[in-house]
Design an enzyme around this catalytic site. Structure first.
Site, short mmCIF file in Angstrom:
data_model
loop_
_atom_site.label_atom_id
_atom_site.label_comp_id
_atom_site.label_asym_id
_atom_site.label_seq_id
_atom_site.Cartn_x
_atom_site.Cartn_y
_atom_site.Cartn_z
N LYS A 192 -58.71 77.39 56.27
CA LYS A 192 -57.70 76.82 55.37
C LYS A 192 -58.31 75.64 54.62
CE LYS A 192 -54.69 73.60 55.64
NZ LYS A 192 -54.73 73.08 54.25
N GLY A 235 -60.23 65.86 59.58
CA GLY A 235 -59.26 65.19 58.72
C GLY A 235 -58.85 63.86 59.30
N SER A 236 -57.66 63.43 58.96
CA SER A 236 -57.19 62.11 59.38
C SER A 236 -56.87 62.08 60.86
CB SER A 236 -55.95 61.72 58.58
OG SER A 236 -54.82 62.50 59.00
N THR A 237 -56.92 60.90 61.43
CA THR A 237 -56.60 60.73 62.85
C THR A 237 -55.13 61.07 63.10
OG1 THR A 237 -58.35 59.10 63.17
CG2 THR A 237 -56.56 59.08 64.76
N GLU A 240 -62.61 66.36 64.41
CA GLU A 240 -63.51 65.35 63.82
C GLU A 240 -62.64 64.53 62.89
OE1 GLU A 240 -65.28 63.27 61.29
OE2 GLU A 240 -65.80 65.18 60.36
N CYS A 274 -66.02 59.98 56.11
CA CYS A 274 -65.57 59.45 57.39
C CYS A 274 -66.65 58.63 58.09
CB CYS A 274 -65.10 60.58 58.29
SG CYS A 274 -66.32 61.90 58.50
N GLU A 329 -59.12 52.67 58.11
CA GLU A 329 -59.98 53.48 57.25
C GLU A 329 -59.40 53.50 55.84
OE1 GLU A 329 -62.50 57.54 57.69
OE2 GLU A 329 -60.37 57.72 58.12
#
Length: 477
Positions: free
Chosen positions: A176, A228-230, A250, A284, A382
């Site tokens: 995706k 992606g984002s946390t 990750e 990142c 971030e």
């Protein structure tokens, strides 16, 4: 304009289940440069069904690993022949400077294909061990159907950290792509079809968050591989935890570059510019906290400021551009808000600030903050843009303490004239990847993070292992 009206499902081009489309907007011109169908839950169901059929009954997981590696090597050859086109597409859709796209966005994914094709040729799928009553065979088998969910910042890089090892392992994969960057995945789908992978082994379905969550929670998926984002990673982890589904994550980072007093600043800045500001700061692993001793603090601030000023801001398609636009207007607004926060917290922008460098396009002025502390939000959260904070430390132990004082642990560097001593510092920083006088991700070495930067590792033999299940078979006689 690049326009597509089908989805790549089960190894073929098929009509989408819905009528919604995704407009791909150039972050440089703010004009639509592409349009693709928006995948729905029904499209995800179809892709998972194809992957399930291919895994449970198809030839792919039943081939030897060496046979699969040969197919991946063929894909690598096709990919190499189209890498310039791939780099241009990525630059057009998300604003990465073309020099960076040609240096990293495409060559590194190609390197992953080559690495895993080579690793798969010799990888031992079975190992015999002496047991109590007879030999024990330890066998490695593919984990099954994989959902690979990737972000927009380095789309091919992240796809290949998942797809290349998963294919060599014998898995089937539903990819995706992010809705901001679906165009590069269409070129990849063309290459996959040309490489002759069996029906159902790979599907690529661009979609938004809702369809993505449907894919993650689908009972036909055995493993989710997410970058992606946390915040999104926590949600995915909770779904996978409920279902006891394999997952690798990750996630974000807030990495520190430690400048030791013996560092030659002039020679370090060239490498640090890549480590800190690669891909317009949308990485990142970016080293956005610059730690400098109080005795050299002003000197380091001046050197970092000069480094940033030397990177031309402009059209990402221009080979001379060092920093291009951010991917979307929302990202531009987010980064500018952090610049405001930094100013409000008392840090001083010595380069950049809130003045936009262009009248159009989602540009942000590359910004260097002096007078920052590690307690400020600009040092803890971030930002994902070209914003650096130079933070003072008292001594080396304090620098290591500050580097470790973060919710994240993805990357980091140390800059010193003594590389052996740099290794001593590296061993004390709690982070998954580290560099001494450079920052580099190697296909042969595992990549991932400590703490809130994720779970699991990609790349290297460890990356292949994450797509394999271990089976022990004991026998007598």
């Amino acid at each position: 304009m690049r326009q597509h009206d089908t989805l790549f499902i089960g190894g073929d081009w098929v009509a989408p289940a819905g009528t919604a489309t995704i407009d791909v907007v150039s972050p440089h011109t703010e004009e639509v440069v592409g349009r693709v169908p928006e995948g729905t839950a029904a499209d995800m169901d179809r892709a998972v069904a194809a992957a399930r059929q291919a895994f449970d009954h198809g030839p792919w997981p039943r081939m030897t690993m060496a046979e699969r590696a040969a197919v991946v090597a063929r894909l690598a050859d096709l990919y190499e022949a189209r890498q310039e086109e791939m780099a241009e597409i990525i630059t057009e859709e998300m604003g990465s400077p073309i020099a960076f796209s040609k240096m990293a966005q495409v060559p590194q994914p190609l390197g992953f294909l080559r690495y895993y094709a080579e690793l798969g040729r010799e990888f031992a799928v079975e190992e015999d061990r002496p047991g109590t009553f007879g030999p024990v065979t330890v066998r490695r088998e593919p984990v099954g159907v994989v959902a690979a969910i990737v972000p927009w910042n380095v789309p091919q890089f992240v796809i290949m950290t998942k797809l290349a090892p998963a294919l060599v392992a014998g898995c089937t994969v539903v990819v995706k792509p992010a809705p901001e960057t679906p165009l590069d995945s269409y070129l990849l789908a063309e290459l996959i079809k040309e490489a002759g992978l069996p029906e159902g082994v790979v599907s690529i379905v661009p979609a938004g968050r809702e369809a993505g969550e449907h894919l993650v929670s689908h009972p036909g998926v055995d493993k989710v591989a997410f970058t992606g984002s946390t915040a999104a990673g926590r949600r995915i982890a909770s779904i996978c935890g409920e279902q006891l589904k394999r997952v690798s994550l990750e996630l974000g980072g807030k990495s520190a570059a430690i400048i030791l007093d013996d560092c030659d600043l002039a020679s370090a800045m060239g490498f640090l510019s890549i480590a800190s500001l690669m891909n317009n700061g949308q990485a990142c692993v970016a080293q956005t906290r610059i730690l400098a001793s109080r005795s050299r603090y002003d000197e380091v601030v001046d050197a970092v400021a000069a480094m940033v000023r030397s990177m031309p801001v402009g059209d990402p398609a221009d080979p001379a551009t060092g920093i291009g636009p951010l991917v979307a207007q929302r990202q531009q607004e987010r980064v500018e808000n952090y610049i405001r926060i930094g100013i409000d917290e008392g840090a001083k922008p010595v380069v950049g600030g809130l003045e936009r460098p262009y009248g159009r396009g989602w540009y942000v002025a590359p910004t260097v903050f002096a007078g920052a502390t590690n307690e400020m939000r600009i040092a803890r959260e971030e930002i994902f843009g070209p914003v650096l904070a130079v933070i003072p430390y008292e001594d080396e132990a304090d620098a290591i303490r500050i580097a470790n004082d973060s919710d994240y642990g993805l990357a980091g560097t140390v800059w010193t004239a003594d590389a052996e001593h740099g290794m001593e510092v590296a061993r004390q920083v709690r982070t998954g990847t580290y560099g001494v006088n450079l920052f580099m991700l190697e296909p042969c070495a595992p990549f991932g993070g400590f703490k809130s930067s994720g779970i699991g590792r990609e790349m290297g033999p460890e990356g292949l292992a994450s797509y394999l299940e271990y089976k022990s078979i004991a026998r007598m006689g």
